[in-house]
Design a protein around this motif. Sequence first.
Motif, PDB file in Angstrom:
ATOM      1  N   UNK A  43       0.849  -1.191   0.000  1.00 39.75           N
ATOM      2  CA  UNK A  43       0.000   0.000   0.000  1.00 39.75           C
ATOM      3  C   UNK A  43       0.883   1.239   0.000  1.00 39.75           C
ATOM      4  N   UNK A  44       0.874   1.997  -1.077  1.00 39.54           N
ATOM      5  CA  UNK A  44       1.789   3.130  -1.201  1.00 39.54           C
ATOM      6  C   UNK A  44       1.404   4.272  -0.261  1.00 39.54           C
ATOM      7  N   UNK A  45       2.389   4.988   0.276  1.00 39.67           N
ATOM      8  CA  UNK A  45       2.123   6.177   1.087  1.00 39.67           C
ATOM      9  C   UNK A  45       2.301   7.432   0.234  1.00 39.67           C
ATOM     10  N   UNK A  46       1.328   8.311   0.230  1.00 41.87           N
ATOM     11  CA  UNK A  46       1.463   9.525  -0.589  1.00 41.87           C
ATOM     12  C   UNK A  46       2.617  10.386  -0.111  1.00 41.87           C
ATOM     13  N   UNK A  64       2.142  13.033 -11.610  1.00 43.15           N
ATOM     14  CA  UNK A  64       3.363  12.420 -11.093  1.00 43.15           C
ATOM     15  C   UNK A  64       3.041  11.319 -10.090  1.00 43.15           C
ATOM     16  N   UNK A  65       1.988  11.507  -9.316  1.00 42.40           N
ATOM     17  CA  UNK A  65       1.604  10.462  -8.363  1.00 42.40           C
ATOM     18  C   UNK A  65       1.146   9.207  -9.108  1.00 42.40           C
ATOM     19  N   UNK A  66       0.301   9.353 -10.116  1.00 40.69           N
ATOM     20  CA  UNK A  66      -0.150   8.184 -10.863  1.00 40.69           C
ATOM     21  C   UNK A  66       1.024   7.497 -11.560  1.00 40.69           C
ATOM     22  N   UNK A  67       1.962   8.275 -12.090  1.00 46.05           N
ATOM     23  CA  UNK A  67       3.126   7.687 -12.756  1.00 46.05           C
ATOM     24  C   UNK A  67       3.978   6.905 -11.762  1.00 46.05           C
ATOM     25  N   UNK A  72       5.628   1.436  -9.480  1.00 44.63           N
ATOM     26  CA  UNK A  72       5.633   0.483  -8.368  1.00 44.63           C
ATOM     27  C   UNK A  72       4.865  -0.775  -8.757  1.00 44.63           C
ATOM     28  N   UNK A  73       3.698  -0.599  -9.350  1.00 41.66           N
ATOM     29  CA  UNK A  73       2.889  -1.757  -9.754  1.00 41.66           C
ATOM     30  C   UNK A  73       3.657  -2.636 -10.745  1.00 41.66           C
ATOM     31  N   UNK A  96     -11.075   7.044 -11.053  1.00 40.98           N
ATOM     32  CA  UNK A  96     -11.086   5.582 -11.177  1.00 40.98           C
ATOM     33  C   UNK A  96     -10.341   5.138 -12.432  1.00 40.98           C
ATOM     34  N   UNK A  97     -10.606   5.776 -13.555  1.00 39.97           N
ATOM     35  CA  UNK A  97      -9.962   5.374 -14.801  1.00 39.97           C
ATOM     36  C   UNK A  97      -8.445   5.550 -14.735  1.00 39.97           C
ATOM     37  N   UNK A  98      -8.005   6.670 -14.172  1.00 39.11           N
ATOM     38  CA  UNK A  98      -6.557   6.900 -14.097  1.00 39.11           C
ATOM     39  C   UNK A  98      -5.884   5.937 -13.134  1.00 39.11           C
ATOM     40  N   UNK A  99      -6.568   5.593 -12.062  1.00 35.31           N
ATOM     41  CA  UNK A  99      -5.981   4.634 -11.132  1.00 35.31           C
ATOM     42  C   UNK A  99      -5.919   3.246 -11.755  1.00 35.31           C
TER      43      UNK A  99
END
Length: 241
Positions: A43-46, A64-67, A72-73, A96-99
């Motif tokens: 579980x990533x920490x922001x 940048x957060x989504x990238x 990581x994934x 939802x789509x971006x995640x």
Amino acid sequence: MNPADTFRALHHDRPPGDPLVLPGPWDAVSARVFAEAGFPALSTPSAGIAASLGYADGETPAGEMFAAVARIVRAVDVPVSADLENGYGLAPRELVERLLETGAVGCNLEDSDAGVLLDPHRHADRIAAVRAAAGDRLFVNARVDTFAHGDGDPERAVERAALYVAAGADCVYPIGAPADVLPILRAQVPGPLNAFARLDGESPSPCELGALGATRVTFGPWLQRRAAAHLGELAARLGQG
């Protein structure tokens, strides 16, 4: 079973004292270390990702957060959930789509903005919209910030948590809840309960938090900060002969 359902199943039928322990990777290297250590999910920490990218907590641009989450994934073969703070102002469907594009199976969504608690009913509506857009494809962990940014009243936390579960949250995360409050929350909050842990020798261990009622345990940016401190100690020794 889709990946989110696999992750969801890890939260259920857990005996007391055996919570789901989810380390928080901040980059691909740390993710691989945790996965190779045998943890079934991450579980990533922001805040940890923000630090790794050179930002203060809460200031990472959404792109940048989504990238970072996507990197990581890609680095591991276990499910990854992502801390998305309060959703970056994105409409639920876009969020939802971006995640989902990152490959993550879940997200944290907090009910505060810049240290101010949001109206719980409006936040519950947002969670419901995220759930409607995601269906069963995402595990939604609703962070309850009553202890972090509110008055710390357990009953207010229970009220918020109940609204979020009714709206479709899979789990609630009363961040900063004192250990002695966890049994109260466990008795009144339906579904999985996320607790925050520090491995500092003074705070309760993950197993102890599980015995108090936590279904899962996360560490926020604590592991990244501990790693950075250790790196600082190594840096201080460089060139000392």
